[in-house]
Design a protein around this motif. Sequence first.
Motif, mmCIF file in Angstrom:
data_model
loop_
_atom_site.group_PDB
_atom_site.id
_atom_site.type_symbol
_atom_site.label_atom_id
_atom_site.label_comp_id
_atom_site.label_asym_id
_atom_site.label_seq_id
_atom_site.Cartn_x
_atom_site.Cartn_y
_atom_site.Cartn_z
ATOM 1 N N GLU A 78 0.829 -1.209 0.000
ATOM 2 C CA GLU A 78 0.000 0.000 0.000
ATOM 3 C C GLU A 78 0.862 1.257 0.000
ATOM 4 O O GLU A 78 0.574 2.224 -0.714
ATOM 5 C CB GLU A 78 -0.934 -0.007 1.205
ATOM 6 C CG GLU A 78 -2.048 -1.031 1.099
ATOM 7 C CD GLU A 78 -2.872 -1.144 2.361
ATOM 8 O OE1 GLU A 78 -2.576 -0.443 3.361
ATOM 9 O OE2 GLU A 78 -3.820 -1.950 2.364
ATOM 10 N N HIS A 81 2.195 1.754 -3.438
ATOM 11 C CA HIS A 81 1.163 2.277 -4.332
ATOM 12 C C HIS A 81 0.980 3.787 -4.127
ATOM 13 O O HIS A 81 0.872 4.550 -5.097
ATOM 14 C CB HIS A 81 -0.157 1.543 -4.095
ATOM 15 C CG HIS A 81 -1.280 2.016 -4.956
ATOM 16 N ND1 HIS A 81 -1.347 1.752 -6.300
ATOM 17 C CD2 HIS A 81 -2.373 2.755 -4.669
ATOM 18 C CE1 HIS A 81 -2.435 2.307 -6.806
ATOM 19 N NE2 HIS A 81 -3.076 2.919 -5.830
ATOM 20 N N LYS A 82 0.950 4.217 -2.856
ATOM 21 C CA LYS A 82 0.794 5.641 -2.565
ATOM 22 C C LYS A 82 1.967 6.455 -3.113
ATOM 23 O O LYS A 82 1.780 7.524 -3.699
ATOM 24 C CB LYS A 82 0.675 5.858 -1.047
ATOM 25 C CG LYS A 82 -0.636 5.407 -0.472
ATOM 26 C CD LYS A 82 -0.651 5.591 1.033
ATOM 27 C CE LYS A 82 -1.898 5.000 1.651
ATOM 28 N NZ LYS A 82 -1.877 5.101 3.120
ATOM 29 N N ARG A 84 3.965 5.676 -5.632
ATOM 30 C CA ARG A 84 3.898 5.700 -7.098
ATOM 31 C C ARG A 84 2.845 6.701 -7.569
ATOM 32 O O ARG A 84 3.039 7.396 -8.569
ATOM 33 C CB ARG A 84 3.593 4.307 -7.644
ATOM 34 C CG ARG A 84 4.774 3.363 -7.559
ATOM 35 C CD ARG A 84 4.386 1.992 -8.105
ATOM 36 N NE ARG A 84 5.507 1.096 -8.107
ATOM 37 C CZ ARG A 84 6.321 0.920 -9.155
ATOM 38 N NH1 ARG A 84 6.114 1.581 -10.269
ATOM 39 N NH2 ARG A 84 7.325 0.090 -9.082
ATOM 40 N N LYS A 85 1.720 6.776 -6.862
ATOM 41 C CA LYS A 85 0.681 7.738 -7.216
ATOM 42 C C LYS A 85 1.187 9.164 -7.026
ATOM 43 O O LYS A 85 0.949 10.032 -7.877
ATOM 44 C CB LYS A 85 -0.568 7.489 -6.374
ATOM 45 C CG LYS A 85 -1.760 8.337 -6.785
ATOM 46 C CD LYS A 85 -2.984 7.935 -6.012
ATOM 47 C CE LYS A 85 -4.245 8.635 -6.353
ATOM 48 N NZ LYS A 85 -4.271 9.865 -7.002
ATOM 49 N N GLU A 86 1.918 9.416 -5.932
ATOM 50 C CA GLU A 86 2.481 10.740 -5.697
ATOM 51 C C GLU A 86 3.471 11.114 -6.796
ATOM 52 O O GLU A 86 3.486 12.252 -7.268
ATOM 53 C CB GLU A 86 3.166 10.797 -4.330
ATOM 54 C CG GLU A 86 2.216 10.790 -3.160
ATOM 55 C CD GLU A 86 2.947 10.786 -1.828
ATOM 56 O OE1 GLU A 86 4.143 11.133 -1.791
ATOM 57 O OE2 GLU A 86 2.317 10.425 -0.827
ATOM 58 N N PHE A 88 3.508 9.947 -9.867
ATOM 59 C CA PHE A 88 2.731 10.152 -11.085
ATOM 60 C C PHE A 88 2.098 11.540 -11.080
ATOM 61 O O PHE A 88 2.167 12.277 -12.075
ATOM 62 C CB PHE A 88 1.654 9.066 -11.191
ATOM 63 C CG PHE A 88 0.813 9.164 -12.426
ATOM 64 C CD1 PHE A 88 1.261 8.656 -13.629
ATOM 65 C CD2 PHE A 88 -0.450 9.751 -12.383
ATOM 66 C CE1 PHE A 88 0.485 8.743 -14.770
ATOM 67 C CE2 PHE A 88 -1.229 9.851 -13.509
ATOM 68 C CZ PHE A 88 -0.774 9.344 -14.715
ATOM 69 N N ASP A 89 1.481 11.938 -9.962
ATOM 70 C CA ASP A 89 0.848 13.252 -9.860
ATOM 71 C C ASP A 89 1.875 14.375 -9.979
ATOM 72 O O ASP A 89 1.620 15.390 -10.649
ATOM 73 C CB ASP A 89 0.084 13.375 -8.540
ATOM 74 C CG ASP A 89 -1.143 12.470 -8.493
ATOM 75 O OD1 ASP A 89 -1.606 12.047 -9.573
ATOM 76 O OD2 ASP A 89 -1.612 12.183 -7.371
ATOM 77 N N THR A 98 4.768 10.571 -18.334
ATOM 78 C CA THR A 98 4.547 9.502 -17.367
ATOM 79 C C THR A 98 4.603 8.137 -18.011
ATOM 80 O O THR A 98 4.365 7.126 -17.363
ATOM 81 C CB THR A 98 3.173 9.679 -16.690
ATOM 82 O OG1 THR A 98 2.189 9.741 -17.697
ATOM 83 C CG2 THR A 98 3.144 10.937 -15.835
#
Length: 107
Positions: A78, A81-82, A84-86, A88-89, A98
């Motif tokens: 988890e 995942h967080k 990687r999302k940060e 990406f954003d 990206t």
Amino acid sequence: MSLFKNWKLIVATMTVAMFTACAGGSNGDSDDAAYDDDDSPAATADGVKAKKKKEAPKEVIDENKLKKAEQEATAINEDNHKLRKEIFDAKNKLGMSTAPAAEEDAQ
């Protein structure tokens, strides 16, 4: 003669000394063990050789350890995942591509 002028000789000497020390250590296996006769002291009274390999003690894995490891793995997944999302954003915010590196090279 200065020690600094003969540094290659010193390094070579130290290397040979280290290899000699490692090769003659008690942890090294010798070829003599492969040619051990049945009438040697290594044989037991029944004529069966004693086991020479030492096995590492096996760790007992119970249900609690397994559940704890599963929870840790889930938490790490988890967090990954967080992050990687940060990333990406943040890339989108900066206007960076990206797409994976393999796709960028093909374009």
